[in-house]
Design an enzyme around this catalytic site. Structure first.
Site, PDB file in Angstrom:
ATOM      1  N   ASP A 121       1.215 -11.688  -6.685  1.00  0.00           N
ATOM      2  CA  ASP A 121       1.262 -10.971  -5.741  1.00  0.00           C
ATOM      3  C   ASP A 121       0.432 -10.918  -4.386  1.00  0.00           C
ATOM      4  O   ASP A 121      -0.243 -12.414  -4.786  1.00  0.00           O
ATOM      5  CB  ASP A 121       0.512  -9.583  -6.656  1.00  0.00           C
ATOM      6  CG  ASP A 121       0.953  -8.385  -5.502  1.00  0.00           C
ATOM      7  OD1 ASP A 121       1.527  -7.653  -4.843  1.00  0.00           O
ATOM      8  OD2 ASP A 121      -0.235  -7.409  -5.586  1.00  0.00           O
ATOM      9  N   SER A 122       0.373 -10.133  -3.549  1.00  0.00           N
ATOM     10  CA  SER A 122      -1.071 -10.269  -2.837  1.00  0.00           C
ATOM     11  C   SER A 122      -2.019 -10.130  -3.173  1.00  0.00           C
ATOM     12  O   SER A 122      -3.054  -9.975  -2.281  1.00  0.00           O
ATOM     13  CB  SER A 122      -0.541  -9.787  -1.514  1.00  0.00           C
ATOM     14  OG  SER A 122      -0.253  -8.034  -1.984  1.00  0.00           O
ATOM     15  N   CYS A 167       4.952  -9.106  -5.572  1.00  0.00           N
ATOM     16  CA  CYS A 167       4.489  -8.352  -4.059  1.00  0.00           C
ATOM     17  C   CYS A 167       6.034  -7.497  -3.768  1.00  0.00           C
ATOM     18  O   CYS A 167       7.109  -8.442  -3.263  1.00  0.00           O
ATOM     19  CB  CYS A 167       3.791  -9.706  -3.895  1.00  0.00           C
ATOM     20  SG  CYS A 167       3.710  -8.978  -1.838  1.00  0.00           S
ATOM     21  N   GLU A 204      -5.909   1.919  -3.938  1.00  0.00           N
ATOM     22  CA  GLU A 204      -6.819   1.262  -4.313  1.00  0.00           C
ATOM     23  C   GLU A 204      -8.752   2.307  -4.405  1.00  0.00           C
ATOM     24  O   GLU A 204      -9.402   1.628  -5.142  1.00  0.00           O
ATOM     25  CB  GLU A 204      -7.205  -0.087  -2.974  1.00  0.00           C
ATOM     26  CG  GLU A 204      -5.849  -0.827  -3.810  1.00  0.00           C
ATOM     27  CD  GLU A 204      -6.095  -2.537  -2.968  1.00  0.00           C
ATOM     28  OE1 GLU A 204      -6.298  -3.106  -2.728  1.00  0.00           O
ATOM     29  OE2 GLU A 204      -4.605  -3.303  -3.680  1.00  0.00           O
ATOM     30  N   CYS A 238       6.859  -0.823  -3.587  1.00  0.00           N
ATOM     31  CA  CYS A 238       5.820  -1.730  -3.561  1.00  0.00           C
ATOM     32  C   CYS A 238       4.733  -1.536  -5.029  1.00  0.00           C
ATOM     33  O   CYS A 238       4.982  -0.077  -5.181  1.00  0.00           O
ATOM     34  CB  CYS A 238       5.124  -0.347  -2.112  1.00  0.00           C
ATOM     35  SG  CYS A 238       3.422  -1.554  -2.033  1.00  0.00           S
ATOM     36  N   HIS A 286       1.905  -0.925  -5.093  1.00  0.00           N
ATOM     37  CA  HIS A 286       1.185   0.432  -5.705  1.00  0.00           C
ATOM     38  C   HIS A 286       1.705   1.460  -5.879  1.00  0.00           C
ATOM     39  O   HIS A 286       0.808   2.153  -6.770  1.00  0.00           O
ATOM     40  CB  HIS A 286       0.445   0.400  -4.308  1.00  0.00           C
ATOM     41  CG  HIS A 286      -1.183  -1.051  -4.228  1.00  0.00           C
ATOM     42  ND1 HIS A 286      -0.343  -2.164  -4.337  1.00  0.00           N
ATOM     43  CD2 HIS A 286      -1.749  -0.689  -4.190  1.00  0.00           C
ATOM     44  CE1 HIS A 286      -1.554  -2.749  -3.724  1.00  0.00           C
ATOM     45  NE2 HIS A 286      -2.831  -2.020  -3.906  1.00  0.00           N
TER      46      HIS A 286
HETATM   47  N1  DGL Z   1       1.872  -6.192  -2.759  1.00  0.00           N
HETATM   48  C1  DGL Z   1       2.283  -5.751  -2.119  1.00  0.00           C
HETATM   49  C2  DGL Z   1       3.334  -5.026  -1.869  1.00  0.00           C
HETATM   50  O1  DGL Z   1       4.276  -4.779  -2.951  1.00  0.00           O
HETATM   51  C3  DGL Z   1       1.089  -4.066  -1.574  1.00  0.00           C
HETATM   52  C4  DGL Z   1       0.041  -4.263  -1.052  1.00  0.00           C
HETATM   53  C5  DGL Z   1       0.143  -5.636   0.553  1.00  0.00           C
HETATM   54  O2  DGL Z   1       0.486  -4.974   1.600  1.00  0.00           O
HETATM   55  O3  DGL Z   1       0.054  -7.064   0.467  1.00  0.00           O
HETATM   56  O4  DGL Z   1       4.665  -5.518  -0.248  1.00  0.00           O
END
Ligand code: DGL
Length: 275
Positions: free
Chosen positions: A18-19, A81, A160, A192, A194
């Site tokens: 993931d990012s 991600c 976060e 997403c 989150h």
């Molecule tokens: N993990 C990213 C997503 O699901 C969210 C956080 C980011 O912008 O890197 O798109």
């Protein structure tokens, strides 16, 4: 495949990237459904967010993330991600000769299964929404479905910060969701990593009649299906499962914030150096 190589194949790790921290929601669903599986997670915390970056950049970062995990001899790669799934999945599938799955297809399938009105809302980062990947996936499953989209860039930092259930977030969410709510959708894709943590806040705004689709849970089912089909499900005991966590910056912050996403079992993380 003979029995010995099949057995060692089953013991290999599932790689998840993931990012940053958010992909832990996807890993959590995978480990809940498949507690015996050995896993390795990479969060690219040095370069997060991906959601506001260009396709070229997200693709390049994703290939570097995947290369790191592939060096751990993984049996399956999960792009947790949403933005990376939207922009880089095709490239990753072409570049690596192990099964590669993203979160968009499973989420789209679950949303199409849930909608009765044939009206689905999709929320995500700017990149995910701009890519139209969810809409394309939904339409390819059922062209009769109408989609309504909204980028919600403030949601990631709010989660976060630990404000998922704060009144500030409720006000911002009401503003973001206004148009989608007015469109009469009966299903909303939380597109997403989150957003599963915002289920309560978003659910209160959208109302009980709107089904919230969590791509993380649908992706875990897809992981199980692929491993089962290939005879690669690990049959070891859950107590012996290996869980490795790597980040490209600040393991301490990852552990503190990450526990809100993953719960118990996130005790150590190592610094990763990507090539
Ligand atoms: N993990 C990213 C997503 O699901 C969210 C956080 C980011 O912008 O890197 O798109």
């Amino acid at each position: 495949m003979n029995d010995i190589s099949n057995k060692s194949g089953r013991k290999k790790l599932i790689g998840v990237f993931d990012s940053g921290i958010g992909g832990l929601t996807v890993l959590r669903e995978i480990t809940r459904l498949l507690p015996s599986e050995n896993t390795v997670y990479l969060g690219d915390t040095a370069r997060v967010p991906y959601g506001s970056k260009s396709k070229q950049t997200v693709e390049r970062y994703s290939v570097e993330d995947a290369n790191f995990l592939v060096r751990h001899n993984i049996k399956l790669l999960v792009t947790a991600c949403n933005t990376a799934s939207a922009y880089a999945l095709t490239r990753l599938k072409n570049e690596f000769d192990i099964p590669v799955i993203g979160v968009i297809e499973p989420g789209a399938r679950a949303a199409v299964a849930a909608t009765i009105a044939n009206k689905i809302g999709v929320i995500g980062t700017e990149g995910t929404i701009k890519s139209s990947a969810y809409c394309a996936a939904i339409k390819s499953i059922n062209p009769a479905v109408s989609t309504f989209v909204k980028a919600c860039p403030l949601f990631v930092p709010l989660v976060e910060e630990g404000w998922a259930n704060d009144e500030v977030t409720a006000v911002i969410a009401s503003r973001y969701l206004e148009d989608i709510k007015g469109s009469g959708v009966d299903t909303l894709v939380l597109g997403c990593t989150h957003y599963p943590l915002l289920k309560e806040t978003i659910g209160a705004i959208m109302g009980k009649s709107v089904a919230l689709v969590d791509s993380a849970a649908s992706t875990a089912n897809e992981v199980k299906r692929i491993l089962t089909d290939r005879g690669l499900l690990n049959d070891g005991s859950p107590g012996e499962a290996v869980r490795k966590f790597f980040v490209t910056d600040s393991p301490e912050r990852f552990l503190t914030v990450g526990r809100r996403f993953f719960g118990d079992g996130l005790d150590q993380a190592e610094l990763a150096f990507l090539e």
